[in-house]
Write a protein that holds these residues in place. Structure first.
Motif, PDB file in Angstrom:
ATOM      1  N   ARG A 121       0.848  -1.187   0.000  1.00  0.00           N
ATOM      2  CA  ARG A 121       0.000   0.000   0.000  1.00  0.00           C
ATOM      3  C   ARG A 121       0.878   1.229   0.000  1.00  0.00           C
ATOM      4  O   ARG A 121       1.857   1.312   0.696  1.00  0.00           O
ATOM      5  N   ASN A 122       0.502   2.185  -0.795  1.00  0.00           N
ATOM      6  CA  ASN A 122       1.236   3.437  -0.913  1.00  0.00           C
ATOM      7  C   ASN A 122       0.200   4.555  -0.832  1.00  0.00           C
ATOM      8  O   ASN A 122       0.007   5.291  -1.780  1.00  0.00           O
ATOM      9  N   ASN A 123      -0.482   4.629   0.306  1.00  0.00           N
ATOM     10  CA  ASN A 123      -1.611   5.548   0.433  1.00  0.00           C
ATOM     11  C   ASN A 123      -1.287   6.668   1.405  1.00  0.00           C
ATOM     12  O   ASN A 123      -0.568   6.492   2.366  1.00  0.00           O
ATOM     13  N   SER A 124      -1.881   7.803   1.135  1.00  0.00           N
ATOM     14  CA  SER A 124      -1.676   8.955   1.997  1.00  0.00           C
ATOM     15  C   SER A 124      -3.014   9.632   2.230  1.00  0.00           C
ATOM     16  O   SER A 124      -3.798   9.788   1.311  1.00  0.00           O
ATOM     17  N   ASN A 125      -3.276  10.019   3.448  1.00  0.00           N
ATOM     18  CA  ASN A 125      -4.522  10.721   3.761  1.00  0.00           C
ATOM     19  C   ASN A 125      -4.300  12.212   3.943  1.00  0.00           C
ATOM     20  O   ASN A 125      -5.074  12.878   4.585  1.00  0.00           O
ATOM     21  N   THR A 126      -3.233  12.730   3.388  1.00  0.00           N
ATOM     22  CA  THR A 126      -2.963  14.148   3.516  1.00  0.00           C
ATOM     23  C   THR A 126      -3.253  14.849   2.203  1.00  0.00           C
ATOM     24  O   THR A 126      -3.195  14.252   1.134  1.00  0.00           O
ATOM     25  N   ALA A 127      -3.541  16.128   2.263  1.00  0.00           N
ATOM     26  CA  ALA A 127      -3.830  16.903   1.066  1.00  0.00           C
ATOM     27  C   ALA A 127      -2.531  17.203   0.326  1.00  0.00           C
ATOM     28  O   ALA A 127      -1.500  17.451   0.928  1.00  0.00           O
ATOM     29  N   THR A 128      -2.593  17.152  -1.008  1.00  0.00           N
ATOM     30  CA  THR A 128      -1.453  17.488  -1.847  1.00  0.00           C
ATOM     31  C   THR A 128      -1.948  18.390  -2.958  1.00  0.00           C
ATOM     32  O   THR A 128      -3.137  18.669  -3.069  1.00  0.00           O
ATOM     33  N   GLU A 129      -1.028  18.814  -3.830  1.00  0.00           N
ATOM     34  CA  GLU A 129      -1.431  19.652  -4.950  1.00  0.00           C
ATOM     35  C   GLU A 129      -2.408  18.929  -5.867  1.00  0.00           C
ATOM     36  O   GLU A 129      -3.349  19.501  -6.364  1.00  0.00           O
ATOM     37  N   THR A 130      -2.166  17.620  -6.100  1.00  0.00           N
ATOM     38  CA  THR A 130      -3.036  16.876  -7.005  1.00  0.00           C
ATOM     39  C   THR A 130      -4.289  16.365  -6.308  1.00  0.00           C
ATOM     40  O   THR A 130      -5.253  16.047  -6.958  1.00  0.00           O
ATOM     41  N   ALA A 131      -4.261  16.254  -4.996  1.00  0.00           N
ATOM     42  CA  ALA A 131      -5.426  15.786  -4.246  1.00  0.00           C
ATOM     43  C   ALA A 131      -5.692  16.737  -3.088  1.00  0.00           C
ATOM     44  O   ALA A 131      -5.322  16.481  -1.958  1.00  0.00           O
ATOM     45  N   PRO A 132      -6.327  17.890  -3.374  1.00  0.00           N
ATOM     46  CA  PRO A 132      -6.508  18.894  -2.331  1.00  0.00           C
ATOM     47  C   PRO A 132      -7.481  18.481  -1.233  1.00  0.00           C
ATOM     48  O   PRO A 132      -7.474  19.033  -0.168  1.00  0.00           O
ATOM     49  N   LYS A 133      -8.321  17.508  -1.497  1.00  0.00           N
ATOM     50  CA  LYS A 133      -9.319  17.084  -0.541  1.00  0.00           C
ATOM     51  C   LYS A 133      -8.833  15.827   0.172  1.00  0.00           C
ATOM     52  O   LYS A 133      -8.193  14.966  -0.416  1.00  0.00           O
ATOM     53  N   ARG A 134      -9.161  15.691   1.429  1.00  0.00           N
ATOM     54  CA  ARG A 134      -8.789  14.503   2.184  1.00  0.00           C
ATOM     55  C   ARG A 134      -9.509  13.285   1.592  1.00  0.00           C
ATOM     56  O   ARG A 134     -10.674  13.363   1.231  1.00  0.00           O
ATOM     57  N   THR A 135      -8.800  12.177   1.520  1.00  0.00           N
ATOM     58  CA  THR A 135      -9.384  10.953   0.986  1.00  0.00           C
ATOM     59  C   THR A 135      -9.214   9.823   1.990  1.00  0.00           C
ATOM     60  O   THR A 135      -8.363   9.882   2.874  1.00  0.00           O
ATOM     61  N   LEU A 136     -10.031   8.802   1.821  1.00  0.00           N
ATOM     62  CA  LEU A 136      -9.960   7.615   2.665  1.00  0.00           C
ATOM     63  C   LEU A 136      -9.494   6.437   1.831  1.00  0.00           C
ATOM     64  O   LEU A 136      -9.805   6.340   0.651  1.00  0.00           O
ATOM     65  N   VAL A 137      -8.771   5.524   2.461  1.00  0.00           N
ATOM     66  CA  VAL A 137      -8.432   4.264   1.820  1.00  0.00           C
ATOM     67  C   VAL A 137      -9.653   3.363   1.982  1.00  0.00           C
ATOM     68  O   VAL A 137     -10.095   3.121   3.104  1.00  0.00           O
ATOM     69  N   PRO A 138     -10.223   2.885   0.878  1.00  0.00           N
ATOM     70  CA  PRO A 138     -11.406   2.036   1.018  1.00  0.00           C
ATOM     71  C   PRO A 138     -11.031   0.685   1.620  1.00  0.00           C
ATOM     72  O   PRO A 138      -9.894   0.226   1.513  1.00  0.00           O
ATOM     73  N   ARG A 139     -11.993   0.051   2.261  1.00  0.00           N
ATOM     74  CA  ARG A 139     -11.774  -1.309   2.726  1.00  0.00           C
ATOM     75  C   ARG A 139     -11.649  -2.191   1.487  1.00  0.00           C
ATOM     76  O   ARG A 139     -12.412  -2.033   0.520  1.00  0.00           O
ATOM     77  N   TYR A 140     -10.667  -3.088   1.495  1.00  0.00           N
ATOM     78  CA  TYR A 140     -10.476  -3.939   0.327  1.00  0.00           C
ATOM     79  C   TYR A 140      -9.918  -5.299   0.728  1.00  0.00           C
ATOM     80  O   TYR A 140      -9.362  -5.462   1.805  1.00  0.00           O
ATOM     81  N   ASP A 141     -10.112  -6.272  -0.154  1.00  0.00           N
ATOM     82  CA  ASP A 141      -9.627  -7.637   0.027  1.00  0.00           C
ATOM     83  C   ASP A 141      -8.849  -8.018  -1.229  1.00  0.00           C
ATOM     84  O   ASP A 141      -9.184  -7.578  -2.329  1.00  0.00           O
ATOM     85  N   ILE A 142      -7.851  -8.893  -1.051  1.00  0.00           N
ATOM     86  CA  ILE A 142      -7.111  -9.438  -2.188  1.00  0.00           C
ATOM     87  C   ILE A 142      -7.137 -10.947  -2.066  1.00  0.00           C
ATOM     88  O   ILE A 142      -6.836 -11.491  -1.003  1.00  0.00           O
ATOM     89  N   ARG A 143      -7.512 -11.606  -3.147  1.00  0.00           N
ATOM     90  CA  ARG A 143      -7.462 -13.068  -3.151  1.00  0.00           C
ATOM     91  C   ARG A 143      -6.773 -13.516  -4.436  1.00  0.00           C
ATOM     92  O   ARG A 143      -6.746 -12.802  -5.432  1.00  0.00           O
ATOM     93  N   GLU A 144      -6.226 -14.703  -4.375  1.00  0.00           N
ATOM     94  CA  GLU A 144      -5.483 -15.245  -5.511  1.00  0.00           C
ATOM     95  C   GLU A 144      -6.221 -16.441  -6.080  1.00  0.00           C
ATOM     96  O   GLU A 144      -6.687 -17.313  -5.351  1.00  0.00           O
ATOM     97  N   THR A 145      -6.338 -16.470  -7.407  1.00  0.00           N
ATOM     98  CA  THR A 145      -6.853 -17.632  -8.112  1.00  0.00           C
ATOM     99  C   THR A 145      -5.704 -18.199  -8.940  1.00  0.00           C
ATOM    100  O   THR A 145      -4.599 -17.666  -8.935  1.00  0.00           O
ATOM    101  N   THR A 146      -5.972 -19.252  -9.682  1.00  0.00           N
ATOM    102  CA  THR A 146      -4.936 -19.850 -10.511  1.00  0.00           C
ATOM    103  C   THR A 146      -4.421 -18.878 -11.561  1.00  0.00           C
ATOM    104  O   THR A 146      -3.229 -18.821 -11.834  1.00  0.00           O
ATOM    105  N   ASP A 147      -5.321 -18.074 -12.135  1.00  0.00           N
ATOM    106  CA  ASP A 147      -4.963 -17.205 -13.249  1.00  0.00           C
ATOM    107  C   ASP A 147      -4.819 -15.732 -12.918  1.00  0.00           C
ATOM    108  O   ASP A 147      -4.355 -14.964 -13.754  1.00  0.00           O
TER     109      ASP A 147
END
Length: 126
Positions: free
Chosen positions: A6-32
């Motif tokens: 994860r390379n996420n930041s919750n701070t405001a920057t020039e390209t993202a002036p509004k605060r953002t949240l990291v969404p809840r997410y899952d990662i699973r692996e299949t054969t392909d």
């Protein structure tokens, strides 16, 4: 197995002036493939952007729902911030074949495995 960094930041920057949240997410692996399921409630397809830039897969999602003028929330399960998720990919992902699907606030990203790492049967001669 944690090859997604994860390379996420919750701070405001020039390209993202509004605060953002990291969404809840899952990662699973299949054969392909590797399948990432991210939960982005209140996001419409037109307000969702997925992008691969070098080693990063970035998901940016703006909430599009606006409450009526006379509406006063009593309880909120989720804040009204937009979402931003950045995952660092490694050599096992075929970046050219990534697919995305949004269905009722659930984003499913399918990251196919590179052919070189897929299991394959080796023919025995002789």
């Amino acid at each position: 197995m944690s090859f997604f960094n994860r390379n996420n930041s919750n701070t405001a920057t020039e390209t993202a002036p509004k605060r953002t949240l990291v969404p809840r997410y899952d990662i699973r692996e299949t054969t392909d493939a590797f399948v990432v399921t991210a939960y982005v409630p209140g996001v419409d397809r037109s307000a969702l952007e997925t992008q691969v830039d070098g080693e990063n897969l970035t998901v940016s999602a703006r909430r599009t729902w606006t409450p009526p003028e006379d509406w006063t929330p009593v309880y909120r399960e989720t804040p009204s911030h937009d979402f931003r998720l950045v995952l660092e990919l490694d050599h096992r992902v075929n970046r050219e074949a990534i697919r995305a699907e949004l269905n009722q606030g659930v984003l499913t990203l399918t990251l196919p495995k590179a052919e070189a790492i897929k299991p394959r049967k080796i023919e025995i001669n002789g």
